[in-house]
Design a protein around this motif. Structure first.
Motif, mmCIF file in Angstrom:
data_model
loop_
_atom_site.group_PDB
_atom_site.id
_atom_site.type_symbol
_atom_site.label_atom_id
_atom_site.label_comp_id
_atom_site.label_asym_id
_atom_site.label_seq_id
_atom_site.Cartn_x
_atom_site.Cartn_y
_atom_site.Cartn_z
ATOM 1 N N ALA A 254 43.294 24.594 63.547
ATOM 2 C CA ALA A 254 43.033 24.171 64.927
ATOM 3 C C ALA A 254 41.543 24.163 65.224
ATOM 4 C CB ALA A 254 43.749 25.105 65.898
ATOM 5 N N TRP A 255 40.819 25.073 64.597
ATOM 6 C CA TRP A 255 39.365 25.119 64.795
ATOM 7 C C TRP A 255 38.671 23.965 64.071
ATOM 8 C CZ3 TRP A 255 36.072 26.565 60.544
ATOM 9 C CH2 TRP A 255 34.716 26.589 60.864
ATOM 10 N N SER A 256 39.099 23.695 62.866
ATOM 11 C CA SER A 256 38.430 22.660 62.069
ATOM 12 C C SER A 256 38.684 21.258 62.617
ATOM 13 C CB SER A 256 38.884 22.744 60.611
ATOM 14 O OG SER A 256 40.286 22.534 60.514
ATOM 15 N N ASP A 257 39.911 21.003 63.099
ATOM 16 C CA ASP A 257 40.231 19.672 63.629
ATOM 17 C C ASP A 257 41.316 19.797 64.705
ATOM 18 O OD1 ASP A 257 40.422 16.989 64.099
ATOM 19 O OD2 ASP A 257 41.549 16.537 62.262
ATOM 20 N N SER B 280 49.968 20.618 69.671
ATOM 21 C CA SER B 280 50.596 21.808 69.074
ATOM 22 C C SER B 280 49.548 22.913 68.912
ATOM 23 C CB SER B 280 51.225 21.439 67.722
ATOM 24 O OG SER B 280 50.264 20.845 66.865
ATOM 25 N N GLY B 281 49.148 23.184 67.680
ATOM 26 C CA GLY B 281 48.222 24.289 67.424
ATOM 27 C C GLY B 281 46.856 24.118 68.031
ATOM 28 N N GLY B 282 46.423 22.885 68.237
ATOM 29 C CA GLY B 282 45.091 22.646 68.783
ATOM 30 C C GLY B 282 45.054 22.474 70.290
ATOM 31 N N HIS C 248 49.511 32.538 60.835
ATOM 32 C CA HIS C 248 48.845 32.274 62.109
ATOM 33 C C HIS C 248 47.329 32.137 61.938
ATOM 34 C CE1 HIS C 248 48.341 36.645 61.861
ATOM 35 N NE2 HIS C 248 47.412 36.561 62.803
ATOM 36 N N VAL C 249 46.780 32.760 60.881
ATOM 37 C CA VAL C 249 45.358 32.566 60.588
ATOM 38 C C VAL C 249 45.122 31.137 60.121
ATOM 39 C CG1 VAL C 249 43.427 33.274 59.129
ATOM 40 C CG2 VAL C 249 44.986 35.005 60.056
ATOM 41 N N GLN C 250 46.009 30.627 59.294
ATOM 42 C CA GLN C 250 45.895 29.246 58.840
ATOM 43 C C GLN C 250 45.970 28.272 60.011
ATOM 44 O OE1 GLN C 250 48.963 28.685 55.901
ATOM 45 N NE2 GLN C 250 48.271 30.415 54.629
#
Length: 467
Positions: free
Chosen positions: A283-286, A293-295, A276-278
């Motif tokens: 999601a933060w980087s792109d 989904s994650g973003g 979940h950290v990955q």
């Protein structure tokens, strides 16, 4: 008509908020609380005007006059809080009380806009919490044995976190809460305060390498338990608070450097170990590449912040409900969307003024233990603000922590109110120290005066004998 009222209210509310922030920093022009009384009074007036204006818009937009009753109950609690602190603790710092009530009122406004049921529940928790915290300054001021409970703090803190790890309920993959008698608690919120007391009591007398190493081991146990529980946001707060408290206690920059290196290494390991950290880092980087989904959370948050503009869209004119968990992790985005960037920046400045006052009280305290307590609580508070706003605005990866006194969450609001109450108790201790110093100075002057009088009498006697 409703459209005109909503549109005009945006500018009026923003103006009141800007004026309130100006008063927050005008306080620091004066040294004595008595000289600040006019500033505090103006703050109270502006706070109630903002609260009233926002709820008038809510009533116009919804057509539900029942909101007025809810508003009235809030006003009673907020006014009673300001008045009772002033009466019961006349030596307390009123900026802290005013800002506390201001942040609570903003939380009531935004939560009422998002979910009336959650706003009512939050209001009940706040009223109950204020009743509890009213007695805390008295105990902090009176109890002198708090500095001798070093290992009691360590055992209680680590034990509470371990109970959650073993018996806690998993929420979205993280064990952060524990239910008892139908009431859900998040012990890590309360352990933050206990942890600050532990570090302060361990380092206020001695900052030898052995003491620092011992506290590092205990701090490491706290952090490891939180990491295993996958409560990485709280683990990060504990780690940063420990590093900065050790640095202030020892004044050794090498400890700060070691903390930076160790923290960087731990972050890399966490990224490698936890899925979940990955996801959050990616999601933060792109976030745009994972918008479905994650973003999704962060992109919706950015849409909300950008669509608000300087003065916001107005209450009930935005779509904050499109952001998952907006009432907790992303409440700052909802504020920016409907109340505007200027209002949001002022909100940040209110939090910063609280932090500055915490540091101001810390620097004025003579007792090293209490000085470290004030500093540690200040760092805990402002770092949590940074993590919440930074995560919601894509400045840093999401950590899942709440915005103190504003976000929905009983444990968080109770813990923050306790922190503010402890600071009030420390403020009273500082005033006792000032009185003691003044008393000692008067005694010294009196002794010096008596000595000079004796010397004068002796010289006069010599003159008489010579004659």
């Amino acid at each position: 008509m409703e459209l005109y009222i909503t549109e005009l209210s945006k500018y009026v509310i923003t103006l009141f908020m800007v004026l309130y922030v100006c008063e927050c920093f005008a306080v620091f022009r004066y040294r004595d609380e008595e000289d600040r009384s006019g500033t505090y009074t103006r703050q109270n007036i502006l706070m109630f005007l903002i609260h009233f204006s926002c709820f008038m818009v809510i009533c116009f937009e919804t057509g539900e006059m029942s909101y007025l009753f809810f508003y009235a109950f809030q006003q009673i609690v907020l006014f009673a809080t300001v008045a009772l602190f002033h009466v019961v603790y006349p030596r307390a710092n009123r900026l802290i009380v005013n800002n506390m009530c201001m942040l609570l009122s903003i939380g009531f406004i935004v939560l009422t806009r998002i979910s009336y049921e959650k706003a009512v529940k939050q209001f009940v928790i706040v009223a109950f919490s204020i009743a509890i915290t009213m007695v805390i300054p008295f105990f902090v001021h009176r109890l002198k044995f708090l500095k001798s409970l070093t290992w009691v703090y360590a055992i209680i803190g680590a034990g509470a976190l371990a109970v959650v790890l073993i018996l806690g309920t998993a929420t979205y993959g993280s064990k952060i809460s524990y239910s008892f008698a139908g009431v859900t608690f998040q012990p890590s919120e309360f352990v933050k305060i206990i942890f600050v007391f532990f570090v302060a009591s361990a380092l206020y007398e001695s900052t030898s390498f052995f003491e620092v190493f011992t506290t590092a081991v205990v701090a490491g146990i706290h952090v490891v338990i939180l990491v295993i529980s996958k409560d990485l946001g709280s683990a990060l707060i504990f780690f940063m608070v420990y590093v900065f408290m050790v640095f202030i206690a020892t004044k050794n920059p090498l400890y700060l450097l070691a903390g930076a290196v160790g923290g960087s290494g731990a972050a890399i390991i966490a990224y490698k170990v936890f899925t979940h950290v990955q996801v959050r880092v990616q999601a933060w980087s792109d976030p745009w590449s994972q918008i479905d989904s994650g973003g999704y959370q962060i992109t919706q948050s950015l849409f909300a912040i950008s669509s608000g503009g300087w003065f916001g869209l107005g209450l009930f004119q935005g779509t904050p409900e499109s952001i998952p968990f907006v009432e907790a992790d992303f409440i700052f985005s909802a504020i920016a969307e409907e109340l505007g960037i200027i209002f949001s920046m002022c909100l940040i400045l209110v939090c910063i003024s609280c932090f500055i006052m915490f540091m101001n009280i810390s620097m004025k305290l003579n007792d090293r233990f209490y000085q470290l307590i004030a500093f540690g609580l200040g760092v805990t508070y402002i770092f949590q603000v940074f993590l919440t706003i930074g995560g919601g605005s894509k400045f840093i990866p999401l950590t899942g922590v709440t915005l103190p006194l504003i976000s929905y969450g009983g444990s968080s609001v109770l813990t923050t109110l306790i922190m503010f109450a402890i600071i009030e108790g420390l403020c009273m201790i500082h005033q006792d120290e000032e009185k003691e110093m003044l008393r000692a100075e008067k005694k010294k002057l009196k002794k010096l005066k008596n000595q000079k009088q004796r010397e004068k009498t002796y010289i006069e006697d010599l003159d008489e004998s010579e004659e």
